[in-house]
Design an enzyme around this catalytic site. Structure first.
Site, PDB file in Angstrom:
ATOM      1  N   GLU A 181       0.901  -1.520   0.139  1.00 31.96           N
ATOM      2  CA  GLU A 181       0.219   0.201  -0.099  1.00 31.96           C
ATOM      3  C   GLU A 181       0.107   1.625  -0.034  1.00 31.96           C
ATOM      4  O   GLU A 181      -0.138   2.278   0.309  1.00 31.96           O
ATOM      5  CB  GLU A 181      -0.983   0.016   1.228  1.00 31.96           C
ATOM      6  CG  GLU A 181      -1.557  -0.734   0.369  1.00 31.96           C
ATOM      7  CD  GLU A 181      -2.735  -0.774   1.872  1.00 31.96           C
ATOM      8  OE1 GLU A 181      -4.415  -1.024   2.201  1.00 31.96           O
ATOM      9  OE2 GLU A 181      -2.561  -1.618   3.321  1.00 31.96           O
ATOM     10  N   SER A 199      -6.161  -2.665   1.525  1.00 31.11           N
ATOM     11  CA  SER A 199      -6.498  -2.264   0.549  1.00 31.11           C
ATOM     12  C   SER A 199      -7.183  -3.063  -0.275  1.00 31.11           C
ATOM     13  O   SER A 199      -8.026  -3.226  -1.653  1.00 31.11           O
ATOM     14  CB  SER A 199      -5.807  -1.098   0.405  1.00 31.11           C
ATOM     15  OG  SER A 199      -5.096  -0.370   0.017  1.00 31.11           O
ATOM     16  N   TYR A 226      -9.656   2.824  -5.404  1.00 30.08           N
ATOM     17  CA  TYR A 226      -8.532   4.608  -6.008  1.00 30.08           C
ATOM     18  C   TYR A 226      -8.555   5.290  -6.489  1.00 30.08           C
ATOM     19  O   TYR A 226      -7.989   5.862  -6.982  1.00 30.08           O
ATOM     20  CB  TYR A 226      -7.164   3.921  -5.550  1.00 30.08           C
ATOM     21  CG  TYR A 226      -6.824   3.874  -4.120  1.00 30.08           C
ATOM     22  CD1 TYR A 226      -7.108   4.598  -2.951  1.00 30.08           C
ATOM     23  CD2 TYR A 226      -6.646   2.112  -3.854  1.00 30.08           C
ATOM     24  CE1 TYR A 226      -7.101   4.251  -1.830  1.00 30.08           C
ATOM     25  CE2 TYR A 226      -6.222   1.460  -2.632  1.00 30.08           C
ATOM     26  CZ  TYR A 226      -6.866   2.626  -1.492  1.00 30.08           C
ATOM     27  OH  TYR A 226      -6.865   2.593  -0.022  1.00 30.08           O
ATOM     28  N   ARG A 265     -11.039   3.866  11.570  1.00 27.18           N
ATOM     29  CA  ARG A 265     -11.986   3.425  11.196  1.00 27.18           C
ATOM     30  C   ARG A 265     -12.823   2.485  10.747  1.00 27.18           C
ATOM     31  O   ARG A 265     -11.438   1.241  10.693  1.00 27.18           O
ATOM     32  CB  ARG A 265     -11.731   3.935   9.827  1.00 27.18           C
ATOM     33  CG  ARG A 265     -13.054   4.774   8.228  1.00 27.18           C
ATOM     34  CD  ARG A 265     -12.037   3.676   7.164  1.00 27.18           C
ATOM     35  NE  ARG A 265     -11.872   2.857   6.951  1.00 27.18           N
ATOM     36  CZ  ARG A 265     -11.248   2.375   5.912  1.00 27.18           C
ATOM     37  NH1 ARG A 265     -10.453   3.027   5.236  1.00 27.18           N
ATOM     38  NH2 ARG A 265     -10.789   1.298   5.810  1.00 27.18           N
ATOM     39  N   ASP A 271     -14.670  -0.982   9.273  1.00 28.56           N
ATOM     40  CA  ASP A 271     -15.226  -1.138   8.214  1.00 28.56           C
ATOM     41  C   ASP A 271     -16.438  -1.973   8.183  1.00 28.56           C
ATOM     42  O   ASP A 271     -16.759  -3.673   9.337  1.00 28.56           O
ATOM     43  CB  ASP A 271     -14.225  -2.288   7.038  1.00 28.56           C
ATOM     44  CG  ASP A 271     -13.345  -0.776   7.118  1.00 28.56           C
ATOM     45  OD1 ASP A 271     -14.100   0.112   6.663  1.00 28.56           O
ATOM     46  OD2 ASP A 271     -11.918  -1.186   5.881  1.00 28.56           O
ATOM     47  N   GLU A 298     -13.675  -4.451   9.551  1.00 27.89           N
ATOM     48  CA  GLU A 298     -12.301  -4.804  10.058  1.00 27.89           C
ATOM     49  C   GLU A 298     -12.060  -3.357  10.714  1.00 27.89           C
ATOM     50  O   GLU A 298     -13.073  -2.796  10.785  1.00 27.89           O
ATOM     51  CB  GLU A 298     -10.762  -5.335   9.079  1.00 27.89           C
ATOM     52  CG  GLU A 298     -11.514  -4.393   7.723  1.00 27.89           C
ATOM     53  CD  GLU A 298     -10.434  -3.678   7.218  1.00 27.89           C
ATOM     54  OE1 GLU A 298      -9.445  -3.814   7.740  1.00 27.89           O
ATOM     55  OE2 GLU A 298     -10.144  -2.906   5.823  1.00 27.89           O
ATOM     56  N   ASN A 354      -9.484  -0.018  10.839  1.00 30.08           N
ATOM     57  CA  ASN A 354      -8.071   0.965  10.311  1.00 30.08           C
ATOM     58  C   ASN A 354      -7.791   1.695  11.338  1.00 30.08           C
ATOM     59  O   ASN A 354      -8.087   2.253  11.417  1.00 30.08           O
ATOM     60  CB  ASN A 354      -8.501   1.501   9.252  1.00 30.08           C
ATOM     61  CG  ASN A 354      -8.864   0.373   7.992  1.00 30.08           C
ATOM     62  OD1 ASN A 354      -7.666  -0.232   7.712  1.00 30.08           O
ATOM     63  ND2 ASN A 354     -10.123   0.322   7.974  1.00 30.08           N
ATOM     64  N   GLY A 362      -6.938   5.436   5.368  1.00 28.20           N
ATOM     65  CA  GLY A 362      -6.912   6.148   4.283  1.00 28.20           C
ATOM     66  C   GLY A 362      -6.634   7.225   4.027  1.00 28.20           C
ATOM     67  O   GLY A 362      -8.412   7.567   5.287  1.00 28.20           O
TER      68      GLY A 362
HETATM   69  N1  LIG Z   1     -16.957 -11.689   4.368  1.00 31.46           N
HETATM   70  C1  LIG Z   1     -17.231 -10.467   3.801  1.00 31.46           C
HETATM   71  N2  LIG Z   1     -18.226 -10.453   2.778  1.00 31.46           N
HETATM   72  C2  LIG Z   1     -18.368  -9.706   1.901  1.00 31.46           C
HETATM   73  N3  LIG Z   1     -17.370  -8.585   1.733  1.00 31.46           N
HETATM   74  C3  LIG Z   1     -16.548  -8.509   2.192  1.00 31.46           C
HETATM   75  C4  LIG Z   1     -16.203  -9.631   2.933  1.00 31.46           C
HETATM   76  N4  LIG Z   1     -14.731  -9.115   3.922  1.00 31.46           N
HETATM   77  C5  LIG Z   1     -14.501  -8.245   2.671  1.00 31.46           C
HETATM   78  N5  LIG Z   1     -15.023  -7.988   2.126  1.00 31.46           N
HETATM   79  C6  LIG Z   1     -14.886  -6.969   1.199  1.00 31.46           C
HETATM   80  O1  LIG Z   1     -13.686  -7.131   0.157  1.00 31.46           O
HETATM   81  C7  LIG Z   1     -13.226  -5.487   1.111  1.00 31.46           C
HETATM   82  C8  LIG Z   1     -12.186  -5.659   1.898  1.00 31.46           C
HETATM   83  O2  LIG Z   1     -11.926  -6.261   2.915  1.00 31.46           O
HETATM   84  P1  LIG Z   1     -11.791  -5.584   5.040  1.00 31.46           P
HETATM   85  O3  LIG Z   1     -11.926  -4.262   4.360  1.00 31.46           O
HETATM   86  O4  LIG Z   1     -11.433  -6.714   5.942  1.00 31.46           O
HETATM   87  O5  LIG Z   1     -10.202  -5.454   4.249  1.00 31.46           O
HETATM   88  P2  LIG Z   1      -8.893  -4.624   3.464  1.00 31.46           P
HETATM   89  O6  LIG Z   1      -8.111  -5.178   3.121  1.00 31.46           O
HETATM   90  O7  LIG Z   1      -7.701  -4.426   4.956  1.00 31.46           O
HETATM   91  O8  LIG Z   1      -9.730  -3.076   3.815  1.00 31.46           O
HETATM   92  P3  LIG Z   1      -8.651  -2.007   4.088  1.00 31.46           P
HETATM   93  O9  LIG Z   1      -8.166  -1.180   2.955  1.00 31.46           O
HETATM   94  O10 LIG Z   1     -10.051  -1.266   3.928  1.00 31.46           O
HETATM   95  O11 LIG Z   1      -8.110  -1.899   5.137  1.00 31.46           O
HETATM   96  C9  LIG Z   1     -14.322  -4.999   1.780  1.00 31.46           C
HETATM   97  O12 LIG Z   1     -14.098  -3.701   1.692  1.00 31.46           O
HETATM   98  C10 LIG Z   1     -15.470  -5.387   1.622  1.00 31.46           C
HETATM   99  O13 LIG Z   1     -16.277  -4.859   0.491  1.00 31.46           O
HETATM  100 MG   LIG Z   2     -11.549  -2.332   4.721  1.00 30.24          MG
END
Ligand SMILES: Nc1ncnc2c1ncn2[C@@H]1O[C@H](COP(=O)(O)OP(=O)(O)OP(=O)(O)O)[C@@H](O)[C@H]1O
Ligand SMILES: [Mg+2]
Length: 316
Positions: free
Chosen positions: A17, A153, A223, A262, A264, A276, A278, A282
């Site tokens: 990232e 991301s 992005y 933040r 999610d 999750e 953060n 971002g």
């Molecule tokens: N169990 C789930 N069911 C449906 N969609 C999911 C699920 N887990 C994750 N997602 C999708 O995948 C995306 C990324 O997952 P998550 O937010 O857990 O991880 P990340 O890659 O760490 O993201 P970030 O950039 O927000 O830190 C989410 O924004 C969502 O759109």
């Molecule tokens: Mg996320």
């Protein structure tokens, strides 16, 4: 000029990232300068410790995403240097960054999170991938969502519709990290809920509703301007918005986070699922936290300045 003194915005780092972090860092830097703060940008590289030692900043604003920025390691080093920083401690960041750990902690605080299985690469390999995946399918069913246990991301993340797609999704995931988190796929509306604590306790910012036009909120949808529609205030019923806001504050408190975070979430029917949290959200032009601040009538630079002042006063 503000009386805060000289501050550093940390951005870059060596995670996948990096490019996003540089955009976040530039935006925070510009906003701080507009708010009258004497701020500079620094990368997490070999020049950092000599620079901080030669000219210690009043406080640091970490805008490094992914490992290093969010797993606590850079904060551990800032602690060693006795430099105050905005945001969660190294210890709290470590638990928050590890999704299975964070899920367990927030579940203990009463939040719902998608049913899941955590699989390190070695376990997967040593016990035979297909035998393990058969059991995962028997336990969680389909569709599934596979993502790195420690990532960001949406890199290395895949939606799995059929059993035949699962092995490839695992391999993609292991390309980004050593441990895969396999979750039930939760259909619904995605919300990002910022939490801000300006000294009077953590409070939720207006939740941002996320509608990726291509259907999934992947790296490009995050992005590239125009690929995702954001609604803030969101369009969900007020009771669900209130529950999502409460869930983000509960997660912030349960994980012992500081200053800002933040969370999610996915709202599915009447259920709110925690995905999750953060600790270095971002801050790019298409990121949700700055949108939430704007919706709350808060200037980004003034808010970051306030957080830096709180960190400088706190001293760690
Ligand atoms: N169990 C789930 N069911 C449906 N969609 C999911 C699920 N887990 C994750 N997602 C999708 O995948 C995306 C990324 O997952 P998550 O937010 O857990 O991880 P990340 O890659 O760490 O993201 P970030 O950039 O927000 O830190 C989410 O924004 C969502 O759109
Ligand atoms: Mg996320």
């Amino acid at each position: 000029m503000s009386d805060l003194g000289h501050v550093l915005v940390l951005a870059g780092g060596l995670s996948a990232e990096r490019a996003v972090s540089l955009r976040s860092g530039e935006r925070v830097l510009d906003a701080l300068r507009d708010a009258g703060v004497e701020a500079d940008l620094a990368d997490a590289d070999a020049a950092l410790i000599p620079a901080i030692t030669a000219d210690p900043p009043a406080a640091v604003f970490p805008a490094i995403h992914g490992a290093c920025g969010e797993d606590g390691s850079i904060r551990e080093v800032l602690g060693l240097l006795s430099v105050p920083y905005v945001g969660s401690t190294a210890v709290a960041s470590r638990s928050a960054f590890d999704k299975p750990t964070a899920k367990a902690v927030v579940a203990g605080a009463g939040l719902r999170t998608p049913a899941s299985v955590t699989l390190p690469r070695e376990t997967f390999r040593d016990l035979g991938g297909s035998a393990v995946l058969d059991r995962v399918l028997a336990r969680l069913g389909l569709p599934l969502f596979v993502k790195p246990a420690r990532g960001g991301s949406a890199l290395g993340a895949t939606r799995v519709q059929t059993a035949a797609e699962l092995p490839n999704a695992m391999m993609t995931c292991f390309g980004y990290g050593d441990t895969a988190l396999v979750e039930e796929f939760v259909p619904g509306t995605e919300l990002a809920v910022g939490v801000l604590d300006l000294g009077d306790g953590p409070r939720a910012l207006p939740p941002v509703e996320i509608h990726p036009l291509g259907g999934s909120y992947d790296y490009a949808a995050r992005y590239t301007a125009g690929q995702t529609e954001f609604f803030v205030p969101g369009r969900l019923p007020a009771d669900l918005v209130a529950r999502a806001s409460d869930a983000a504050v509960t997660a912030h408190r349960a994980l012992g986070l500081r200053d800002l975070s933040r969370t999610d979430l996915i709202v599915s029917g009447h259920e709110v699922f925690f995905l999750e949290v953060n600790v270095a959200p971002g801050m790019t032009e298409t990121s949700t936290l700055p949108m939430a601040l704007a919706a709350a009538g808060r200037d980004l630079g003034v808010t970051c300045r306030e957080l830096l002042r709180i960190a400088a006063t706190r001293g760690d």
